[in-house]
Design an enzyme around this catalytic site. Structure first.
Site, PDB file in Angstrom:
ATOM      1  N   ASP A   8      -4.500 -12.778   2.820  1.00  0.00           N
ATOM      2  CA  ASP A   8      -5.330 -11.940   3.685  1.00  0.00           C
ATOM      3  C   ASP A   8      -4.881 -12.186   5.124  1.00  0.00           C
ATOM      4  OD1 ASP A   8      -7.691 -11.083   5.317  1.00  0.00           O
ATOM      5  OD2 ASP A   8      -8.534 -10.737   3.320  1.00  0.00           O
ATOM      6  N   ASN A  34      -3.066  -8.521   0.684  1.00  0.00           N
ATOM      7  CA  ASN A  34      -4.016  -9.214  -0.188  1.00  0.00           C
ATOM      8  C   ASN A  34      -4.295  -8.431  -1.470  1.00  0.00           C
ATOM      9  OD1 ASN A  34      -5.666  -7.161   0.668  1.00  0.00           O
ATOM     10  ND2 ASN A  34      -7.256  -8.462   1.566  1.00  0.00           N
ATOM     11  N   GLY A  58       0.821  -1.222   0.000  1.00  0.00           N
ATOM     12  CA  GLY A  58       0.000   0.000   0.000  1.00  0.00           C
ATOM     13  C   GLY A  58       0.848   1.263   0.000  1.00  0.00           C
ATOM     14  N   TYR A  59       0.158   2.363   0.135  1.00  0.00           N
ATOM     15  CA  TYR A  59       0.802   3.688   0.018  1.00  0.00           C
ATOM     16  C   TYR A  59       1.898   3.876   1.078  1.00  0.00           C
ATOM     17  CZ  TYR A  59       1.039   8.824   0.354  1.00  0.00           C
ATOM     18  OH  TYR A  59       1.449  10.131   0.445  1.00  0.00           O
ATOM     19  N   SER A  83      -4.289   6.561  13.901  1.00  0.00           N
ATOM     20  CA  SER A  83      -4.614   7.764  13.156  1.00  0.00           C
ATOM     21  C   SER A  83      -4.981   8.898  14.102  1.00  0.00           C
ATOM     22  CB  SER A  83      -5.801   7.463  12.241  1.00  0.00           C
ATOM     23  OG  SER A  83      -6.359   8.656  11.744  1.00  0.00           O
ATOM     24  N   LYS A 110      -9.765   1.850  14.748  1.00  0.00           N
ATOM     25  CA  LYS A 110      -8.426   2.254  15.209  1.00  0.00           C
ATOM     26  C   LYS A 110      -8.385   2.329  16.737  1.00  0.00           C
ATOM     27  CE  LYS A 110      -6.418   2.476  11.287  1.00  0.00           C
ATOM     28  NZ  LYS A 110      -5.428   1.456  10.935  1.00  0.00           N
ATOM     29  N   TYR A 159     -14.581   3.496  10.841  1.00  0.00           N
ATOM     30  CA  TYR A 159     -13.125   3.442  10.619  1.00  0.00           C
ATOM     31  C   TYR A 159     -12.382   3.877  11.876  1.00  0.00           C
ATOM     32  CZ  TYR A 159      -8.462   4.927   9.291  1.00  0.00           C
ATOM     33  OH  TYR A 159      -7.099   5.117   9.273  1.00  0.00           O
ATOM     34  N   PHE A 199      -0.851  11.849  11.190  1.00  0.00           N
ATOM     35  CA  PHE A 199      -1.667  13.001  10.809  1.00  0.00           C
ATOM     36  C   PHE A 199      -2.006  12.845   9.316  1.00  0.00           C
ATOM     37  CE2 PHE A 199      -2.592  15.425  14.580  1.00  0.00           C
ATOM     38  CZ  PHE A 199      -2.037  14.544  15.498  1.00  0.00           C
ATOM     39  N   ASN A 200      -1.731  13.766   8.418  1.00  0.00           N
ATOM     40  CA  ASN A 200      -2.204  13.589   7.028  1.00  0.00           C
ATOM     41  C   ASN A 200      -1.049  13.243   6.089  1.00  0.00           C
ATOM     42  OD1 ASN A 200      -4.402  15.091   8.409  1.00  0.00           O
ATOM     43  ND2 ASN A 200      -5.318  15.041   6.378  1.00  0.00           N
ATOM     44  N   GLY A 217     -18.816  15.545   9.126  1.00  0.00           N
ATOM     45  CA  GLY A 217     -17.831  14.891   9.983  1.00  0.00           C
ATOM     46  C   GLY A 217     -16.475  15.575  10.013  1.00  0.00           C
ATOM     47  N   ASP A 218     -16.230  16.548   9.108  1.00  0.00           N
ATOM     48  CA  ASP A 218     -14.917  17.216   9.091  1.00  0.00           C
ATOM     49  C   ASP A 218     -14.783  18.192  10.261  1.00  0.00           C
ATOM     50  OD1 ASP A 218     -13.942  15.939   6.903  1.00  0.00           O
ATOM     51  OD2 ASP A 218     -13.991  17.677   5.554  1.00  0.00           O
TER      52      ASP A 218
HETATM   53  P1  NAD Z   1      -3.418   1.517   1.672  1.00  0.00           P
HETATM   54  O1  NAD Z   1      -4.818   1.089   1.395  1.00  0.00           O
HETATM   55  O2  NAD Z   1      -2.630   2.102   0.559  1.00  0.00           O
HETATM   56  O3  NAD Z   1      -2.595   0.311   2.309  1.00  0.00           O
HETATM   57  C1  NAD Z   1      -3.194  -0.714   3.057  1.00  0.00           C
HETATM   58  C2  NAD Z   1      -2.760  -2.026   2.444  1.00  0.00           C
HETATM   59  O4  NAD Z   1      -3.341  -3.100   3.197  1.00  0.00           O
HETATM   60  C3  NAD Z   1      -3.230  -2.196   0.995  1.00  0.00           C
HETATM   61  O5  NAD Z   1      -2.124  -2.580   0.204  1.00  0.00           O
HETATM   62  C4  NAD Z   1      -4.282  -3.307   1.061  1.00  0.00           C
HETATM   63  O6  NAD Z   1      -4.300  -4.094  -0.113  1.00  0.00           O
HETATM   64  C5  NAD Z   1      -3.839  -4.075   2.284  1.00  0.00           C
HETATM   65  N1  NAD Z   1      -4.924  -4.777   2.993  1.00  0.00           N
HETATM   66  C6  NAD Z   1      -6.133  -4.293   3.365  1.00  0.00           C
HETATM   67  N2  NAD Z   1      -6.838  -5.249   4.010  1.00  0.00           N
HETATM   68  C7  NAD Z   1      -6.034  -6.352   4.054  1.00  0.00           C
HETATM   69  C8  NAD Z   1      -6.196  -7.658   4.587  1.00  0.00           C
HETATM   70  N3  NAD Z   1      -7.324  -8.024   5.197  1.00  0.00           N
HETATM   71  N4  NAD Z   1      -5.172  -8.531   4.448  1.00  0.00           N
HETATM   72  C9  NAD Z   1      -4.036  -8.180   3.804  1.00  0.00           C
HETATM   73  N5  NAD Z   1      -3.834  -6.968   3.282  1.00  0.00           N
HETATM   74  C10 NAD Z   1      -4.817  -6.057   3.414  1.00  0.00           C
HETATM   75  O7  NAD Z   1      -3.477   2.539   2.904  1.00  0.00           O
HETATM   76  P2  NAD Z   1      -2.322   3.442   3.537  1.00  0.00           P
HETATM   77  O8  NAD Z   1      -2.681   4.860   3.308  1.00  0.00           O
HETATM   78  O9  NAD Z   1      -0.990   2.950   3.137  1.00  0.00           O
HETATM   79  O10 NAD Z   1      -2.589   3.153   5.079  1.00  0.00           O
HETATM   80  C11 NAD Z   1      -1.860   2.189   5.806  1.00  0.00           C
HETATM   81  C12 NAD Z   1      -2.361   2.145   7.234  1.00  0.00           C
HETATM   82  O11 NAD Z   1      -2.245   3.445   7.808  1.00  0.00           O
HETATM   83  C13 NAD Z   1      -3.837   1.763   7.365  1.00  0.00           C
HETATM   84  O12 NAD Z   1      -3.987   0.973   8.507  1.00  0.00           O
HETATM   85  C14 NAD Z   1      -4.524   3.101   7.560  1.00  0.00           C
HETATM   86  O13 NAD Z   1      -5.721   2.978   8.272  1.00  0.00           O
HETATM   87  C15 NAD Z   1      -3.481   3.861   8.358  1.00  0.00           C
HETATM   88  N6  NAD Z   1      -3.612   5.320   8.222  1.00  0.00           N
HETATM   89  C16 NAD Z   1      -3.614   5.891   6.985  1.00  0.00           C
HETATM   90  C17 NAD Z   1      -3.772   7.269   6.852  1.00  0.00           C
HETATM   91  C18 NAD Z   1      -3.818   7.921   5.492  1.00  0.00           C
HETATM   92  O14 NAD Z   1      -4.288   9.054   5.404  1.00  0.00           O
HETATM   93  N7  NAD Z   1      -3.334   7.297   4.427  1.00  0.00           N
HETATM   94  C19 NAD Z   1      -3.908   8.051   7.997  1.00  0.00           C
HETATM   95  C20 NAD Z   1      -3.873   7.443   9.247  1.00  0.00           C
HETATM   96  C21 NAD Z   1      -3.729   6.061   9.344  1.00  0.00           C
HETATM   97  N1  UDP Z   2     -10.882  18.408   1.302  1.00  0.00           N
HETATM   98  C1  UDP Z   2     -11.463  19.203   0.323  1.00  0.00           C
HETATM   99  N2  UDP Z   2     -11.771  18.622  -0.878  1.00  0.00           N
HETATM  100  C2  UDP Z   2     -11.536  17.318  -1.164  1.00  0.00           C
HETATM  101  C3  UDP Z   2     -10.927  16.512  -0.151  1.00  0.00           C
HETATM  102  C4  UDP Z   2     -10.623  17.102   1.071  1.00  0.00           C
HETATM  103  O1  UDP Z   2     -11.701  20.398   0.534  1.00  0.00           O
HETATM  104  O2  UDP Z   2     -11.850  16.849  -2.263  1.00  0.00           O
HETATM  105  C5  UDP Z   2     -10.499  19.012   2.608  1.00  0.00           C
HETATM  106  C6  UDP Z   2     -11.204  18.392   3.804  1.00  0.00           C
HETATM  107  O3  UDP Z   2     -12.451  19.061   4.044  1.00  0.00           O
HETATM  108  C7  UDP Z   2     -10.186  18.637   4.930  1.00  0.00           C
HETATM  109  C8  UDP Z   2      -8.837  18.556   4.206  1.00  0.00           C
HETATM  110  O4  UDP Z   2      -9.129  18.785   2.817  1.00  0.00           O
HETATM  111  O5  UDP Z   2     -10.335  19.946   5.450  1.00  0.00           O
HETATM  112  C9  UDP Z   2      -8.149  17.205   4.350  1.00  0.00           C
HETATM  113  O6  UDP Z   2      -9.064  16.183   3.985  1.00  0.00           O
HETATM  114  P1  UDP Z   2      -8.596  14.667   3.734  1.00  0.00           P
HETATM  115  O7  UDP Z   2      -9.803  13.877   3.327  1.00  0.00           O
HETATM  116  O8  UDP Z   2      -7.419  14.649   2.810  1.00  0.00           O
HETATM  117  O9  UDP Z   2      -8.051  14.195   5.155  1.00  0.00           O
HETATM  118  P2  UDP Z   2      -8.769  14.142   6.591  1.00  0.00           P
HETATM  119  O10 UDP Z   2      -8.110  15.210   7.399  1.00  0.00           O
HETATM  120  O11 UDP Z   2     -10.234  14.346   6.417  1.00  0.00           O
HETATM  121  O12 UDP Z   2      -8.426  12.784   7.080  1.00  0.00           O
END
Ligand code: NAD
Ligand code: UDP
Length: 361
Positions: A58, A32, A10-11, A144, A172, A168, A197-198, A313-314
């Site tokens: 998975d 997965n 993932g990311y 998160s 967490k 969600y 954070f973000n 929810g924001d």
């Molecule tokens: P992502 O979706 O890019 O990565 C998650 C990965 O987990 C994906 O590759 C997906 O295929 C895999 N996955 C999901 N369910 C699975 C399962 N049951 N078994 C095996 N693999 C599985 O997301 P990300 O942005 O890289 O986020 C990673 C983690 O960080 C997540 O737990 C997410 O909740 C947390 N997080 C992300 C953010 C964000 O803004 N990106 C912010 C806070 C927390």
């Molecule tokens: N946002 C926006 N337009 C979009 C997506 C997000 O204006 O298409 C705003 C959202 O209201 C928040 C900020 O950008 O103020 C960050 O949103 P994001 O969904 O990226 O992350 P969050 O903080 O909600 O997890």
């Protein structure tokens, strides 16, 4: 030392694999591919020059996880498989797990709560059970900033009250509590809860980055797709917040800085700290419109936008006090918002359709 990375395709996981390998850790990935592509791991291999052991599975599949935890030497010598009840402690080559795997879209979690509870909670329970079975009790968990709800003050410190408003966020918070209960029951567990954070941006090579399925929910991927022409304009969700320019304020953190927070969390785990919790943020807030302007500078194009009503929810503003991670992990985010936008643009313009190799526009 070998680290199992769940969700490593993932990311955030793929960027963390790069940093782990750079710092000399051996990496095993389980994913997965429900929200990612194996191409991401091939790109990580291209960046690092190393091959990655990858298991497409998975995390709810305990049998598949068990196979991953079994040592290679054990497998090579065809030792009889151990019976389920037996304690496998000491037979495993994995030293710690970084647990990213899970579903992460707030809106979708309201529509599909069972999928979220299953992937995130059941998945984490299965992982923890298999870790316990193999005596692997070192874990870094992706939490998160959403667990802080609408904070009563800024910047946010780790000891602020916690509250969540959607499935969600509840997954967490529940997992954080499960991890604390686990440690109470068995203090030999060491668990680092990282509250992100973000996360935005991409690896500086432009080879890996965020590649959301469908229309992005998050701000920066949305802006990037507008810049590249995949989407016509950005919807700015509200300009009547009590912030610098009325638009929402967030603590945007470069994904490579976030990734290095994980490599810094690992040595700390090996000092037997028990359960520790850290904010991973920059400590600075930027508004939605500030991000739009920074991105326009990075890509040299105008980003058309429309002001639309607030998104349900924001919250108005959210940013971290990251000083605990700096003090205890010797970690600090260093990359600026300009760099976050440049790297996102580099990734998006080199890969207009993400990891799809066929560019269909
Ligand atoms: P992502 O979706 O890019 O990565 C998650 C990965 O987990 C994906 O590759 C997906 O295929 C895999 N996955 C999901 N369910 C699975 C399962 N049951 N078994 C095996 N693999 C599985 O997301 P990300 O942005 O890289 O986020 C990673 C983690 O960080 C997540 O737990 C997410 O909740 C947390 N997080 C992300 C953010 C964000 O803004 N990106 C912010 C806070 C927390
Ligand atoms: N946002 C926006 N337009 C979009 C997506 C997000 O204006 O298409 C705003 C959202 O209201 C928040 C900020 O950008 O103020 C960050 O949103 P994001 O969904 O990226 O992350 P969050 O903080 O909600 O997890």
């Amino acid at each position: 030392m070998k680290i199992l990375v769940t969700g490593g395709a993932g990311y955030i996981g793929s960027h963390t694999c790069v940093e782990l390998i750079k710092d000399g850790w051996d990496v095993v990935v389980v994913d997965n591919l429900s929200n990612s592509s194996s191409e991401a791991l091939q790109r990580v291999e291209a960046i690092t020059g190393r091959t990655i052991e990858f298991h497409q599975a998975d995390i709810r599949d305990k049998a598949a996880l068990s196979k991953i935890f079994k040592t290679r030497s054990e497998m090579h010598h065809h030792v009889e498989p151990k019976n389920e009840e037996q304690n496998n402690t000491g037979n495993c080559s994995i030293d710690a797990v970084i647990h990213f795997a899970g579903l992460k879209a707030v809106g979708e979690s309201v529509e599909m709560p069972l999928e979220y509870y299953s992937n995130n909670i059941t998945g984490t329970l299965a992982l923890l059970e298999v870790m316990r079975e193999y005596g692997v009790k070192n874990l870094v968990f992706s939490s998160s900033a959403t667990v802080y709800g609408d904070p009563h003050a800024l910047p946010i410190k780790e000891d602020f009250p916690l509250s969540v408003t959607n499935p969600y966020g509840r997954t967490k918070l529940m997992i954080e509590e499960i991890l604390k209960d686990l440690h109470v029951s068995d203090p030999s567990w060491n668990i680092s809860i990282l509250r992100y954070f973000n996360p935005v941006g991409a690896h500086k090579s432009g080879k890996i980055g965020e590649d959301p399925l469908g229309i992005p929910n998050n701000l920066l991927p949305y802006i990037a797709q507008v810049a590249v022409g995949r989407l016509p304009f950005l919807n700015v969700f509200g300009n009547d917040y009590n912030t610098v320019d009325g638009t929402g304020v967030r603590d945007f953190i470069h994904v490579s800085d976030l990734a290095s927070g994980h490599t810094k969390a690992l040595p700390k785990l090996f000092t037997n700290p028990g359960v520790v919790t850290y904010n991973l943020g920059t400590g600075r807030g930027h508004s939605v419109m500030e991000l739009v302007r920074a991105f326009e500078k990075a890509c040299g194009r105008e980003i058309p936008f429309k002001i639309v009503p607030r998104r349900a929810g924001d919250i108005a503003a959210c940013y971290a006090d990251p000083s605990k991670a700096q003090k205890e992990l010797d970690w600090k985010a260093t990359r600026t918002v300009e760099k976050m936008c440049q790297d996102t643009w580099n990734w998006q313009s080199n890969n207009p359709t993400g990891f799809n190799k066929i560019h269909t526009g």
